[in-house]
Design a protein around this motif. Structure first.
Motif, PDB file in Angstrom:
ATOM      1  N   VAL A  27     -40.206  92.454   3.950  1.00  0.00           N
ATOM      2  CA  VAL A  27     -40.496  90.552   4.337  1.00  0.00           C
ATOM      3  C   VAL A  27     -39.305  90.420   5.675  1.00  0.00           C
ATOM      4  CG1 VAL A  27     -40.516  88.550   3.777  1.00  0.00           C
ATOM      5  CG2 VAL A  27     -41.008  90.386   1.923  1.00  0.00           C
ATOM      6  N   GLU A  28     -40.884  90.247   6.634  1.00  0.00           N
ATOM      7  CA  GLU A  28     -40.031  89.493   8.079  1.00  0.00           C
ATOM      8  C   GLU A  28     -40.894  88.080   8.531  1.00  0.00           C
ATOM      9  OE1 GLU A  28     -38.624  92.363  10.749  1.00  0.00           O
ATOM     10  OE2 GLU A  28     -38.976  90.273  12.454  1.00  0.00           O
ATOM     11  N   VAL A  29     -40.270  86.659   8.279  1.00  0.00           N
ATOM     12  CA  VAL A  29     -40.609  85.623   8.760  1.00  0.00           C
ATOM     13  C   VAL A  29     -39.870  85.152  10.178  1.00  0.00           C
ATOM     14  CG1 VAL A  29     -41.983  84.713   6.832  1.00  0.00           C
ATOM     15  CG2 VAL A  29     -39.221  84.640   6.943  1.00  0.00           C
ATOM     16  N   LYS A  30     -40.485  85.423  11.625  1.00  0.00           N
ATOM     17  CA  LYS A  30     -40.158  84.995  12.123  1.00  0.00           C
ATOM     18  C   LYS A  30     -40.106  82.661  12.114  1.00  0.00           C
ATOM     19  CE  LYS A  30     -39.243  88.835  15.306  1.00  0.00           C
ATOM     20  NZ  LYS A  30     -40.654  89.657  16.354  1.00  0.00           N
ATOM     21  N   LEU A  31     -39.656  81.783  11.953  1.00  0.00           N
ATOM     22  CA  LEU A  31     -39.754  80.666  11.375  1.00  0.00           C
ATOM     23  C   LEU A  31     -39.863  79.376  12.304  1.00  0.00           C
ATOM     24  CD1 LEU A  31     -38.086  80.947   8.540  1.00  0.00           C
ATOM     25  CD2 LEU A  31     -41.004  80.582   7.913  1.00  0.00           C
ATOM     26  N   GLU A  32     -40.648  79.072  12.563  1.00  0.00           N
ATOM     27  CA  GLU A  32     -40.345  77.761  14.150  1.00  0.00           C
ATOM     28  C   GLU A  32     -40.102  76.614  13.911  1.00  0.00           C
ATOM     29  OE1 GLU A  32     -40.095  78.666  17.125  1.00  0.00           O
ATOM     30  OE2 GLU A  32     -41.056  80.541  17.102  1.00  0.00           O
ATOM     31  N   LYS A  33     -39.403  75.420  14.214  1.00  0.00           N
ATOM     32  CA  LYS A  33     -38.848  74.314  14.251  1.00  0.00           C
ATOM     33  C   LYS A  33     -39.735  73.771  13.421  1.00  0.00           C
ATOM     34  CE  LYS A  33     -34.375  72.445  14.683  1.00  0.00           C
ATOM     35  NZ  LYS A  33     -33.315  72.181  15.646  1.00  0.00           N
ATOM     36  N   TYR A  34     -40.782  72.559  12.250  1.00  0.00           N
ATOM     37  CA  TYR A  34     -41.817  72.462  12.205  1.00  0.00           C
ATOM     38  C   TYR A  34     -41.554  71.060  13.406  1.00  0.00           C
ATOM     39  CZ  TYR A  34     -45.453  70.094  10.290  1.00  0.00           C
ATOM     40  OH  TYR A  34     -47.263  69.595  10.178  1.00  0.00           O
ATOM     41  N   LYS A  35     -42.482  70.517  14.488  1.00  0.00           N
ATOM     42  CA  LYS A  35     -41.946  69.226  14.902  1.00  0.00           C
ATOM     43  C   LYS A  35     -43.652  68.310  14.547  1.00  0.00           C
ATOM     44  CE  LYS A  35     -39.929  71.808  18.789  1.00  0.00           C
ATOM     45  NZ  LYS A  35     -40.229  73.746  18.367  1.00  0.00           N
ATOM     46  N   GLY A  36     -43.909  68.948  13.065  1.00  0.00           N
ATOM     47  CA  GLY A  36     -44.471  67.793  12.802  1.00  0.00           C
ATOM     48  C   GLY A  36     -44.376  66.202  12.377  1.00  0.00           C
TER      49      GLY A  36
END
Lengths: 143, 183
Positions: B174-183
Protein backbone atom coordinates in the motif's frame (compact mmCIF):
# COMPACT_ATOMS: atom_id res chain seq x y z
CA UNK A 1 0.26 -51.54 -37.75
CA UNK A 2 0.97 -48.62 -40.08
CA UNK A 3 -2.63 -47.39 -39.64
CA UNK A 4 -2.21 -47.24 -35.83
CA UNK A 5 0.97 -45.20 -36.16
CA UNK A 6 -0.85 -42.75 -38.44
CA UNK A 7 -3.80 -42.42 -36.04
CA UNK A 8 -1.52 -41.93 -33.02
CA UNK A 9 0.54 -39.30 -34.86
CA UNK A 10 -2.61 -37.46 -35.97
CA UNK A 11 -4.00 -37.43 -32.39
CA UNK A 12 -0.66 -36.20 -31.08
CA UNK A 13 -0.48 -33.37 -33.65
CA UNK A 14 -4.10 -32.35 -32.95
CA UNK A 15 -3.35 -32.37 -29.22
CA UNK A 16 -0.32 -30.11 -29.69
CA UNK A 17 -2.31 -27.72 -31.93
CA UNK A 18 -5.12 -27.67 -29.34
CA UNK A 19 -2.67 -26.90 -26.51
CA UNK A 20 -1.03 -24.09 -28.52
CA UNK A 21 -4.44 -22.57 -29.38
CA UNK A 22 -5.63 -22.85 -25.77
CA UNK A 23 -2.42 -21.15 -24.57
CA UNK A 24 -2.76 -18.34 -27.09
CA UNK A 25 -6.51 -17.70 -27.02
CA UNK A 26 -7.55 -18.77 -23.52
CA UNK A 27 -4.62 -18.53 -21.09
CA UNK A 28 -3.00 -15.62 -22.95
CA UNK A 29 -6.15 -14.08 -24.39
CA UNK A 30 -5.70 -10.35 -24.97
CA UNK A 31 -7.27 -7.64 -22.81
CA UNK A 32 -10.34 -5.91 -24.22
CA UNK A 33 -9.35 -2.98 -26.42
CA UNK A 34 -11.49 -0.36 -24.65
CA UNK A 35 -10.50 2.29 -27.18
CA UNK A 36 -12.34 0.33 -29.86
CA UNK A 37 -15.08 -1.10 -27.63
CA UNK A 38 -18.69 -0.23 -28.37
CA UNK A 39 -20.16 1.69 -25.42
CA UNK A 40 -22.96 0.01 -23.48
CA UNK A 41 -24.34 3.43 -22.50
CA UNK A 42 -23.94 6.91 -24.00
CA UNK A 43 -25.04 9.62 -21.56
CA UNK A 44 -24.15 12.89 -19.81
CA UNK A 45 -21.54 12.66 -17.03
CA UNK A 46 -24.01 14.32 -14.65
CA UNK A 47 -26.61 11.59 -15.27
CA UNK A 48 -24.20 8.77 -14.34
CA UNK A 49 -23.10 10.61 -11.19
CA UNK A 50 -26.66 11.37 -10.10
CA UNK A 51 -27.71 7.77 -10.68
CA UNK A 52 -25.04 6.50 -8.24
CA UNK A 53 -25.86 9.22 -5.71
CA UNK A 54 -29.60 8.51 -5.82
CA UNK A 55 -29.41 4.72 -5.79
CA UNK A 56 -25.97 3.18 -5.58
CA UNK A 57 -27.34 -0.36 -5.86
CA UNK A 58 -29.45 0.27 -8.94
CA UNK A 59 -26.74 2.31 -10.67
CA UNK A 60 -24.15 -0.31 -9.87
CA UNK A 61 -26.30 -3.05 -11.38
CA UNK A 62 -26.70 -0.93 -14.51
CA UNK A 63 -23.31 0.72 -15.04
CA UNK A 64 -20.55 -1.01 -13.03
CA UNK A 65 -18.51 -3.31 -15.25
CA UNK A 66 -19.87 -1.63 -18.39
CA UNK A 67 -18.31 0.59 -21.06
CA UNK A 68 -19.67 4.12 -20.63
CA UNK A 69 -19.35 7.07 -22.98
CA UNK A 70 -19.91 10.22 -20.95
CA UNK A 71 -20.08 13.88 -21.94
CA UNK A 72 -19.57 16.86 -19.69
CA UNK A 73 -17.38 19.85 -18.88
CA UNK A 74 -13.88 18.64 -18.10
CA UNK A 75 -12.97 20.26 -14.77
CA UNK A 76 -9.28 19.42 -14.50
CA UNK A 77 -6.50 17.02 -15.40
CA UNK A 78 -4.49 15.38 -12.64
CA UNK A 79 -1.16 13.68 -13.31
CA UNK A 80 -0.17 11.65 -10.26
CA UNK A 81 3.00 9.67 -11.03
CA UNK A 82 2.62 8.09 -14.48
CA UNK A 83 -1.18 8.43 -14.58
CA UNK A 84 -3.38 10.98 -16.31
CA UNK A 85 -6.80 11.39 -14.68
CA UNK A 86 -9.51 13.43 -16.40
CA UNK A 87 -11.90 14.76 -13.77
CA UNK A 88 -15.55 15.72 -14.18
CA UNK A 89 -16.08 17.51 -10.85
CA UNK A 90 -19.82 17.61 -10.29
CA UNK A 91 -20.22 18.75 -6.71
CA UNK A 92 -18.21 19.71 -3.66
CA UNK A 93 -18.18 16.95 -1.06
CA UNK A 94 -16.42 16.26 2.20
CA UNK A 95 -13.43 14.94 0.26
CA UNK A 96 -13.12 17.99 -2.03
CA UNK A 97 -14.44 17.70 -5.60
CA UNK A 98 -16.64 14.71 -6.30
CA UNK A 99 -17.69 13.43 -9.68
CA UNK A 100 -16.24 11.09 -12.30
CA UNK A 101 -12.52 10.26 -12.44
CA UNK A 102 -11.30 8.84 -15.75
CA UNK A 103 -7.89 7.15 -15.91
CA UNK A 104 -6.71 7.77 -19.48
CA UNK A 105 -5.02 5.12 -21.63
CA UNK A 106 -1.33 5.83 -22.22
CA UNK A 107 -1.73 6.97 -25.82
CA UNK A 108 -4.71 9.18 -24.92
CA UNK A 109 -3.16 11.27 -22.14
CA UNK A 110 -1.64 13.93 -24.39
CA UNK A 111 -4.97 14.48 -26.22
CA UNK A 112 -6.72 15.92 -23.17
CA UNK A 113 -3.90 17.95 -21.61
CA UNK A 114 -5.27 21.31 -22.77
CA UNK A 115 -9.00 20.56 -22.65
CA UNK A 116 -9.89 21.55 -19.07
CA UNK A 117 -12.92 23.86 -19.17
CA UNK A 118 -14.17 22.40 -22.45
CA UNK A 119 -17.02 20.02 -23.09
CA UNK A 120 -15.54 16.60 -23.87
CA UNK A 121 -16.73 13.05 -24.40
CA UNK A 122 -14.76 10.26 -22.78
CA UNK A 123 -15.27 6.51 -23.13
CA UNK A 124 -14.03 3.99 -20.56
CA UNK A 125 -14.72 1.02 -18.32
CA UNK A 126 -16.75 1.88 -15.21
CA UNK A 127 -15.41 0.09 -12.11
CA UNK A 128 -17.93 1.55 -9.67
CA UNK A 129 -18.51 4.21 -7.03
CA UNK A 130 -16.04 4.55 -4.12
CA UNK A 131 -18.24 6.74 -1.86
CA UNK A 132 -16.96 9.97 -3.41
CA UNK A 133 -16.40 9.36 -7.13
CA UNK A 134 -17.33 7.12 -10.01
CA UNK A 135 -14.15 5.53 -11.35
CA UNK A 136 -13.57 4.86 -15.04
CA UNK A 137 -10.47 3.01 -16.28
CA UNK A 138 -8.87 2.52 -19.75
CA UNK A 139 -10.37 5.80 -20.97
CA UNK A 140 -10.09 7.47 -24.36
CA UNK A 141 -11.22 10.80 -25.76
CA UNK A 142 -13.96 10.66 -28.37
CA UNK A 143 -13.04 13.22 -31.04
CA UNK B 1 -24.10 6.24 4.39
CA UNK B 2 -21.71 3.39 4.94
CA UNK B 3 -19.08 3.01 7.64
CA UNK B 4 -16.02 4.29 5.76
CA UNK B 5 -17.88 7.41 4.63
CA UNK B 6 -18.88 8.12 8.23
CA UNK B 7 -15.23 7.75 9.30
CA UNK B 8 -14.07 10.14 6.55
CA UNK B 9 -16.78 12.59 7.56
CA UNK B 10 -15.68 12.38 11.21
CA UNK B 11 -12.05 12.81 10.14
CA UNK B 12 -12.78 15.92 8.17
CA UNK B 13 -15.69 17.56 9.93
CA UNK B 14 -15.65 16.64 13.59
CA UNK B 15 -11.96 16.47 14.58
CA UNK B 16 -10.53 19.55 16.26
CA UNK B 17 -9.85 22.39 13.88
CA UNK B 18 -6.12 22.35 14.57
CA UNK B 19 -5.79 18.70 13.55
CA UNK B 20 -4.58 18.44 9.98
CA UNK B 21 -6.12 16.02 7.53
CA UNK B 22 -4.28 14.54 4.57
CA UNK B 23 -6.10 12.96 1.64
CA UNK B 24 -5.54 11.36 -1.77
CA UNK B 25 -7.71 9.84 -4.45
CA UNK B 26 -4.73 8.35 -6.28
CA UNK B 27 -3.31 5.91 -3.76
CA UNK B 28 -1.67 2.73 -5.00
CA UNK B 29 -2.18 -0.90 -3.96
CA UNK B 30 -0.37 -3.91 -5.41
CA UNK B 31 -1.01 -7.64 -4.95
CA UNK B 32 1.94 -9.95 -5.62
CA UNK B 33 1.80 -13.74 -5.75
CA UNK B 34 4.78 -15.92 -6.58
CA UNK B 35 4.88 -19.70 -7.04
CA UNK B 36 7.30 -21.92 -9.02
CA UNK B 37 4.61 -22.06 -11.73
CA UNK B 38 3.67 -18.40 -12.07
CA UNK B 39 4.17 -14.86 -10.82
CA UNK B 40 1.02 -12.74 -10.65
CA UNK B 41 0.80 -8.99 -9.98
CA UNK B 42 -2.19 -6.68 -9.86
CA UNK B 43 -2.11 -2.89 -9.61
CA UNK B 44 -4.72 -0.33 -8.56
CA UNK B 45 -3.89 3.38 -8.75
CA UNK B 46 -7.21 4.97 -7.79
CA UNK B 47 -7.32 4.33 -4.05
CA UNK B 48 -9.18 6.79 -1.79
CA UNK B 49 -7.35 7.42 1.46
CA UNK B 50 -7.38 9.86 4.41
CA UNK B 51 -5.20 10.39 7.46
CA UNK B 52 -5.75 12.57 10.54
CA UNK B 53 -2.35 13.75 11.77
CA UNK B 54 -3.56 14.26 15.32
CA UNK B 55 -5.63 11.18 16.11
CA UNK B 56 -3.77 8.90 13.67
CA UNK B 57 -7.09 7.75 12.16
CA UNK B 58 -6.34 6.23 8.77
CA UNK B 59 -8.72 4.85 6.14
CA UNK B 60 -8.58 3.65 2.57
CA UNK B 61 -11.07 2.30 0.10
CA UNK B 62 -10.43 0.58 -3.22
CA UNK B 63 -12.66 -0.71 -6.04
CA UNK B 64 -11.86 -4.32 -6.91
CA UNK B 65 -12.65 -3.96 -10.62
CA UNK B 66 -9.91 -1.31 -10.87
CA UNK B 67 -7.17 -3.89 -10.25
CA UNK B 68 -5.24 -4.41 -13.50
CA UNK B 69 -3.47 -7.71 -14.24
CA UNK B 70 -0.99 -8.52 -16.99
CA UNK B 71 -3.18 -11.37 -18.24
CA UNK B 72 -6.84 -10.78 -19.08
CA UNK B 73 -7.78 -14.31 -17.96
CA UNK B 74 -6.32 -13.68 -14.47
CA UNK B 75 -8.22 -10.40 -14.19
CA UNK B 76 -11.42 -12.20 -15.19
CA UNK B 77 -10.90 -15.03 -12.65
CA UNK B 78 -9.96 -12.53 -9.92
CA UNK B 79 -13.19 -10.58 -10.38
CA UNK B 80 -15.62 -13.36 -11.19
CA UNK B 81 -14.40 -16.30 -9.12
CA UNK B 82 -12.10 -15.15 -6.32
CA UNK B 83 -13.12 -11.73 -4.95
CA UNK B 84 -16.57 -11.83 -6.64
CA UNK B 85 -16.42 -8.10 -7.32
CA UNK B 86 -20.07 -8.05 -8.50
CA UNK B 87 -21.10 -8.98 -4.93
CA UNK B 88 -18.26 -7.25 -3.05
CA UNK B 89 -17.25 -4.27 -5.22
CA UNK B 90 -14.74 -2.73 -2.81
CA UNK B 91 -12.18 -3.44 -0.12
CA UNK B 92 -11.53 -1.07 2.76
CA UNK B 93 -9.38 -0.43 5.78
CA UNK B 94 -10.51 1.53 8.84
CA UNK B 95 -7.97 1.93 11.59
CA UNK B 96 -5.24 4.11 12.93
CA UNK B 97 -1.54 4.68 13.19
CA UNK B 98 -1.08 3.72 16.80
CA UNK B 99 2.18 5.66 17.32
CA UNK B 100 1.12 8.80 15.42
CA UNK B 101 2.73 10.94 18.17
CA UNK B 102 6.14 9.73 16.89
CA UNK B 103 5.52 11.38 13.49
CA UNK B 104 6.55 15.03 13.37
CA UNK B 105 4.40 16.47 10.60
CA UNK B 106 6.29 19.77 10.77
CA UNK B 107 9.65 18.11 10.25
CA UNK B 108 10.60 16.41 6.99
CA UNK B 109 11.80 12.86 7.48
CA UNK B 110 10.93 9.17 7.61
CA UNK B 111 9.14 7.67 10.58
CA UNK B 112 8.45 4.00 11.39
CA UNK B 113 4.82 3.45 12.30
CA UNK B 114 2.42 0.70 13.32
CA UNK B 115 -0.93 0.55 11.57
CA UNK B 116 -3.79 -1.36 13.12
CA UNK B 117 -7.44 -1.71 12.29
CA UNK B 118 -10.05 -3.62 10.32
CA UNK B 119 -9.41 -4.74 6.77
CA UNK B 120 -12.45 -5.84 4.76
CA UNK B 121 -12.04 -7.87 1.58
CA UNK B 122 -14.67 -10.10 -0.06
CA UNK B 123 -17.12 -9.07 2.64
CA UNK B 124 -14.91 -10.54 5.39
CA UNK B 125 -13.42 -8.21 8.04
CA UNK B 126 -10.16 -9.10 9.81
CA UNK B 127 -8.22 -7.12 12.39
CA UNK B 128 -4.66 -6.53 11.26
CA UNK B 129 -1.58 -4.88 12.71
CA UNK B 130 1.27 -4.10 10.31
CA UNK B 131 4.41 -2.00 10.16
CA UNK B 132 4.81 0.89 7.79
CA UNK B 133 6.81 4.01 7.06
CA UNK B 134 5.51 7.58 6.92
CA UNK B 135 7.60 10.09 5.03
CA UNK B 136 6.89 13.77 5.59
CA UNK B 137 7.99 16.18 2.85
CA UNK B 138 6.39 19.60 3.26
CA UNK B 139 2.65 19.38 2.65
CA UNK B 140 2.97 15.84 1.31
CA UNK B 141 2.89 12.74 3.49
CA UNK B 142 3.71 9.38 1.92
CA UNK B 143 2.64 6.23 3.71
CA UNK B 144 4.01 2.84 2.68
CA UNK B 145 3.28 -0.58 4.12
CA UNK B 146 4.03 -4.06 2.81
CA UNK B 147 2.38 -7.07 4.41
CA UNK B 148 1.20 -10.61 3.81
CA UNK B 149 -2.42 -11.75 3.48
CA UNK B 150 -3.86 -15.24 3.07
CA UNK B 151 -6.81 -15.41 0.61
CA UNK B 152 -8.28 -18.22 2.76
CA UNK B 153 -8.59 -15.80 5.71
CA UNK B 154 -11.01 -13.74 3.61
CA UNK B 155 -13.01 -16.74 2.46
CA UNK B 156 -11.47 -16.50 -1.02
CA UNK B 157 -11.39 -20.01 -2.42
CA UNK B 158 -8.84 -20.90 -5.07
CA UNK B 159 -9.98 -23.80 -7.32
CA UNK B 160 -7.80 -26.95 -7.26
CA UNK B 161 -7.01 -26.58 -10.97
CA UNK B 162 -5.00 -23.39 -10.33
CA UNK B 163 -3.88 -24.04 -6.77
CA UNK B 164 -0.24 -24.33 -7.91
CA UNK B 165 -0.43 -21.00 -9.75
CA UNK B 166 -1.55 -18.83 -6.83
CA UNK B 167 0.45 -18.47 -3.62
CA UNK B 168 -1.19 -19.24 -0.27
CA UNK B 169 0.28 -15.99 0.97
CA UNK B 170 -0.12 -12.82 -1.09
CA UNK B 171 2.17 -9.84 -0.61
CA UNK B 172 0.23 -6.57 -0.48
CA UNK B 173 1.88 -3.16 -0.93
CA UNK B 174 0.00 0.00 0.00
CA UNK B 175 1.50 3.35 -1.01
CA UNK B 176 -0.48 6.55 -0.48
CA UNK B 177 0.84 10.02 -1.31
CA UNK B 178 -1.43 12.20 0.80
CA UNK B 179 -1.75 15.95 0.38
CA UNK B 180 -2.80 18.43 3.04
CA UNK B 181 -6.58 18.89 2.83
CA UNK B 182 -7.25 22.55 2.29
CA UNK B 183 -11.03 22.43 2.40
Amino acid sequence: MKKWILITTAILILGIIGAVLAYKFVYNKPHIDFEKATPDFILPAMEVYNSYKISRHEASEKYTGKVLQVTGTLSKIETPDSLTIAVFAIEEGMFGDEGIRCSMLEGQASKIQDLAGNEVTIKGFCTGFNDTDIIMEYCSLIE
Amino acid sequence: MNRILIVIAVLILVSPAFAQKYITKNGYIKFYSETPVETIEAHNRQVNSALDSQSGDFVFKVLMKSFAFEKALMQEHFNENYVESHKFPSASFIGKISNIQDVKFTQNGKYNVTVEGDLTIHGVTKSIMENGVIEVAGDRVTGVSKFILKPADFDIRIPKTVINNIAEEIEVTVEVKLEKYKG
